[in-house]
Design an enzyme around this catalytic site. Sequence first.
Site, PDB file in Angstrom:
ATOM      1  CE  LYS A  91      -3.946   2.153   0.623  1.00  0.00           C
ATOM      2  NZ  LYS A  91      -3.689   2.791  -0.682  1.00  0.00           N
ATOM      3  CD  GLN A 112       3.189   4.661   2.286  1.00  0.00           C
ATOM      4  OE1 GLN A 112       3.713   5.567   1.650  1.00  0.00           O
ATOM      5  NE2 GLN A 112       2.095   4.820   2.996  1.00  0.00           N
ATOM      6  CE  LYS A 115       4.298   7.581   5.707  1.00  0.00           C
ATOM      7  NZ  LYS A 115       4.126   8.628   4.704  1.00  0.00           N
ATOM      8  CE  LYS A 127       4.691   7.379  -2.328  1.00  0.00           C
ATOM      9  NZ  LYS A 127       3.954   7.953  -1.205  1.00  0.00           N
ATOM     10  N   GLY A 166      -2.822   8.289  -4.056  1.00  0.00           N
ATOM     11  CA  GLY A 166      -2.226   9.513  -4.586  1.00  0.00           C
ATOM     12  C   GLY A 166      -0.925   9.876  -3.886  1.00  0.00           C
ATOM     13  CG  ASP A 167       3.356  10.930  -3.047  1.00  0.00           C
ATOM     14  OD1 ASP A 167       3.287  10.792  -1.819  1.00  0.00           O
ATOM     15  OD2 ASP A 167       4.345  11.457  -3.597  1.00  0.00           O
ATOM     16  CB  THR A 210      -2.014  13.691   4.499  1.00  0.00           C
ATOM     17  OG1 THR A 210      -2.431  12.567   3.739  1.00  0.00           O
ATOM     18  CG2 THR A 210      -0.561  13.545   4.865  1.00  0.00           C
ATOM     19  CB  SER A 379      -5.538   4.965   2.109  1.00  0.00           C
ATOM     20  OG  SER A 379      -5.417   6.007   1.177  1.00  0.00           O
TER      21      SER A 379
HETATM   22  P1  NDP Z   1       0.887  17.834  -4.179  1.00  0.00           P
HETATM   23  O1  NDP Z   1       1.331  17.489  -5.545  1.00  0.00           O
HETATM   24  O2  NDP Z   1      -0.551  18.027  -3.916  1.00  0.00           O
HETATM   25  O3  NDP Z   1       1.653  19.142  -3.680  1.00  0.00           O
HETATM   26  C1  NDP Z   1       3.039  19.206  -3.630  1.00  0.00           C
HETATM   27  C2  NDP Z   1       3.429  20.582  -3.180  1.00  0.00           C
HETATM   28  O4  NDP Z   1       4.829  20.598  -2.913  1.00  0.00           O
HETATM   29  C3  NDP Z   1       3.188  21.640  -4.246  1.00  0.00           C
HETATM   30  O5  NDP Z   1       2.891  22.860  -3.632  1.00  0.00           O
HETATM   31  C4  NDP Z   1       4.534  21.702  -4.972  1.00  0.00           C
HETATM   32  O6  NDP Z   1       4.789  22.936  -5.607  1.00  0.00           O
HETATM   33  C5  NDP Z   1       5.479  21.511  -3.814  1.00  0.00           C
HETATM   34  N1  NDP Z   1       6.746  20.891  -4.296  1.00  0.00           N
HETATM   35  C6  NDP Z   1       6.898  19.736  -4.969  1.00  0.00           C
HETATM   36  N2  NDP Z   1       8.178  19.521  -5.276  1.00  0.00           N
HETATM   37  C7  NDP Z   1       8.852  20.574  -4.779  1.00  0.00           C
HETATM   38  C8  NDP Z   1      10.211  20.949  -4.769  1.00  0.00           C
HETATM   39  N3  NDP Z   1      11.151  20.175  -5.345  1.00  0.00           N
HETATM   40  N4  NDP Z   1      10.538  22.113  -4.150  1.00  0.00           N
HETATM   41  C9  NDP Z   1       9.587  22.880  -3.548  1.00  0.00           C
HETATM   42  N5  NDP Z   1       8.275  22.576  -3.542  1.00  0.00           N
HETATM   43  C10 NDP Z   1       7.917  21.462  -4.158  1.00  0.00           C
HETATM   44  O7  NDP Z   1       1.501  16.682  -3.236  1.00  0.00           O
HETATM   45  P2  NDP Z   1       1.031  16.248  -1.777  1.00  0.00           P
HETATM   46  O8  NDP Z   1       0.598  17.430  -1.001  1.00  0.00           O
HETATM   47  O9  NDP Z   1       0.146  15.095  -1.914  1.00  0.00           O
HETATM   48  O10 NDP Z   1       2.411  15.681  -1.182  1.00  0.00           O
HETATM   49  C11 NDP Z   1       3.352  16.509  -0.519  1.00  0.00           C
HETATM   50  C12 NDP Z   1       4.265  15.645   0.325  1.00  0.00           C
HETATM   51  O11 NDP Z   1       3.482  14.912   1.280  1.00  0.00           O
HETATM   52  C13 NDP Z   1       5.068  14.582  -0.424  1.00  0.00           C
HETATM   53  O12 NDP Z   1       6.308  14.393   0.214  1.00  0.00           O
HETATM   54  C14 NDP Z   1       4.224  13.329  -0.256  1.00  0.00           C
HETATM   55  O13 NDP Z   1       4.979  12.147  -0.405  1.00  0.00           O
HETATM   56  C15 NDP Z   1       3.754  13.515   1.178  1.00  0.00           C
HETATM   57  N6  NDP Z   1       2.582  12.764   1.559  1.00  0.00           N
HETATM   58  C16 NDP Z   1       1.405  12.908   0.872  1.00  0.00           C
HETATM   59  C17 NDP Z   1       0.291  12.210   1.270  1.00  0.00           C
HETATM   60  C18 NDP Z   1      -1.047  12.424   0.643  1.00  0.00           C
HETATM   61  O14 NDP Z   1      -2.021  11.870   1.160  1.00  0.00           O
HETATM   62  N7  NDP Z   1      -1.168  13.182  -0.407  1.00  0.00           N
HETATM   63  C19 NDP Z   1       0.369  11.226   2.380  1.00  0.00           C
HETATM   64  C20 NDP Z   1       1.613  11.225   3.081  1.00  0.00           C
HETATM   65  C21 NDP Z   1       2.680  11.954   2.642  1.00  0.00           C
HETATM   66  P3  NDP Z   1       4.750  23.031  -7.200  1.00  0.00           P
HETATM   67  O15 NDP Z   1       3.297  23.082  -7.548  1.00  0.00           O
HETATM   68  O16 NDP Z   1       5.470  24.286  -7.497  1.00  0.00           O
HETATM   69  O17 NDP Z   1       5.442  21.822  -7.732  1.00  0.00           O
END
Ligand code: NDP
Length: 447
Positions: A91, A112, A115, A127, A166-167, A210, A379
């Site tokens: 997962k 993961q 977690k 993943k 998603g991620d 999250t 999830s």
């Molecule tokens: P999204 O795609 O919804 O958002 C990502 C955000 O991070 C955007 O604002 C993006 O900006 C920014 N970002 C991405 N890459 C970079 C970078 N290299 N430098 C600076 N900013 C960056 O993703 P999520 O919110 O889903 O995920 C964010 C984090 O949380 C990840 O590490 C993910 O693995 C983790 N996570 C997510 C979960 C979920 O349920 N969604 C669960 C657990 C962990 P821009 O638009 O400019 O790229």
Amino acid sequence: MKNQYLCKIYDNVKAKNLNEPEFLQAVYEVLNSIEPYVNENSNLEKNGILERFVEPERMITFRIPWVDDQGKVHVNRGYRVEFSSAIGPYKGGIRLHPTVNQSIIKFLGFEQTLKNSLTGLPMGGGKGGSDFDPKGKSDLEIMRFCQSFMNELYRHIGPNTDVPAGDIGTGAREIGYMFGQYKKLKNEFTGVLTGKGLSYGGSLGRTEATGYGLCYYTNKMLEVMKNTSFKNKKVIISGSGNVALYAMQKAQELGAIVIAMSDSNGYIYNEKGLNFKFLKELKEVKRLRISEYLKFDDSTTYVSCSKDIWKVKCDIALPCATQNELTLDDAKILVSNGVIAIGEGANMPCTLEATDYFIKNEILFGPAKAANAGGVMVSGFEMSQNSMRYAWSFEEVDNKLKTQMENIFLEVLECATHYNDKYNFVLGANISGFKKVANAMIAQGVC
Ligand code: NDP
């Protein structure tokens, strides 16, 4: 790290994965922090537990050809790591971002596993993703890419085998296209993906999970360790995607003032607090850059360097963008500016050196695998609801999420305290998560 078994394991992982820095970083952090547990459990070495724990059960890479709106063919690379099925079906999410490579997918799958163990639900670790960049693509291009991705992935996944979600870059739209293609290829309607839309098997509360979970965890940490809460605290949040946005909403509901948020180009700052409704409209509906926020509110400042967000003076920092976005230099600035708590919403957003610095300075530090477990937890709830052909109310999901996130913190604290390292929640989370996985592996024999 002094334990010889651990050193041998790390040397082997390093030799075999030299060009995978993120994976090595994640493995080093975990091996280093579970040392006290490994010292007292010689059966781990006899059963080859760590040798198996650091080697994914399966790593799949594949070609994803797709056609753009001009009729041109593009090819991206797809990945799925099925890291561990010790405690349940694989997962973990799917990341669509140009930086995606095997190292990043393996670090995420490895993390993961622990977690998912911390959630207390029967889910293994996996993943996936691709180096595809969704930015600037039309809906039809996204659909064609997602369908092509699923044309290969469908043969490796299933509701009792591997359940992606998603991620970064994969939200409800992408999950919808992937689900549709899976259904067509397999001719079955099952809970093979989570984060689905509400009209076809999604769970209420998954979108928020999250970010909300991160705040429930952080608030409990503040309450137990410092007898305080989010109330009236100044908070900065990096990112403005799914995790960041709902962390903002919950932090505000808990009484905080969220003063800065970012995307990969820059950050916005307003001492009086940012507006959730404006930001949600901007990012979720219009899919615009964060700099456009100034059109909603001209009392806000935009700084075109996202890294500089850590220079903003705050009480609580929630890194919610991506791995290694917060370095030792950033940590030093945050501590000198009086930060009291860090909650990792992204996966591994703080470098090893930054993490150590926070812990040594007794800053409350919520490590990702515990603090952001709310997403995969809901999830897991979505999988349960799909199996039951039933849907819980938002309140029911949210209450369970809150209780469970608080319980994770208490379990992590108990473990850290047991090993006389009360502020080391990295150790607490890693040992708590690892114990369950290791015991399940021993019980299931060599497989
Ligand atoms: P999204 O795609 O919804 O958002 C990502 C955000 O991070 C955007 O604002 C993006 O900006 C920014 N970002 C991405 N890459 C970079 C970078 N290299 N430098 C600076 N900013 C960056 O993703 P999520 O919110 O889903 O995920 C964010 C984090 O949380 C990840 O590490 C993910 O693995 C983790 N996570 C997510 C979960 C979920 O349920 N969604 C669960 C657990 C962990 P821009 O638009 O400019 O790229």
